[in-house]
Design a protein around this motif. Sequence first.
Motif: not given
Length: 203
Positions: A52-57, A81-85, A155-158
């Motif tokens: 799992t990768t957070v590509n961009s916020v 948030v752009n997230l990839s798995v 801030l933080s994302t989870f």
Amino acid sequence: MDTESNTKPMAPPRRRKRLRIVCLAVIALLLVLVLVMVILGLTVFKGKRPVTTVNSVALNDLQVSLDILRLRVNLNVTLDVNLSVKNPNKVGFKYTNSTAVLKYGGQVVGEAPIPASKISAGQTNTMNLTLTLLADRLLSNGNVYSDVISGTLPLSTFTRISGKIKILRIIKIHVVSYTSCDLSINVLNRSVANQTCQYKTEL
């Protein structure tokens, strides 16, 4: 009474020998198949951890107004948030419904759903999530005013993605992938700064 006529004839020795050989061959074949499946399960089809990768916020929207008399802040923040798995396995990976959360000071202040899906072998799923800060959840937090005045809002994302990998339709491996990112919102420039992410996967 003729006892010989009531006695069933025994199977010829050759026939018994053939039956024994057939039974042994079937057992040997089953053992070979099981061994092959175990070897494949431990080598070619060995369960690997999805990545799992957070590509961009990116900052989508920021609205700030100060109530100096009450030392309060009216704040609205929306993050894209752009997230990839990525599924590195030779088999598909299915994951259940989940939720991405936005946190401030350890408190959940926003949420976005992650719908269940399936990722084919060797493929990558990309998701675009929108996390909106719910201002009413910050009313009891006295640090917001000072953070906004300083020009930086931490801030933080989870995210937590839970699913299963099924190998050879028999072996099921449960996988949980965690992603957390700490970031800062530059209030003056209206941009995201100092983003650092950590990743963890459990089999």
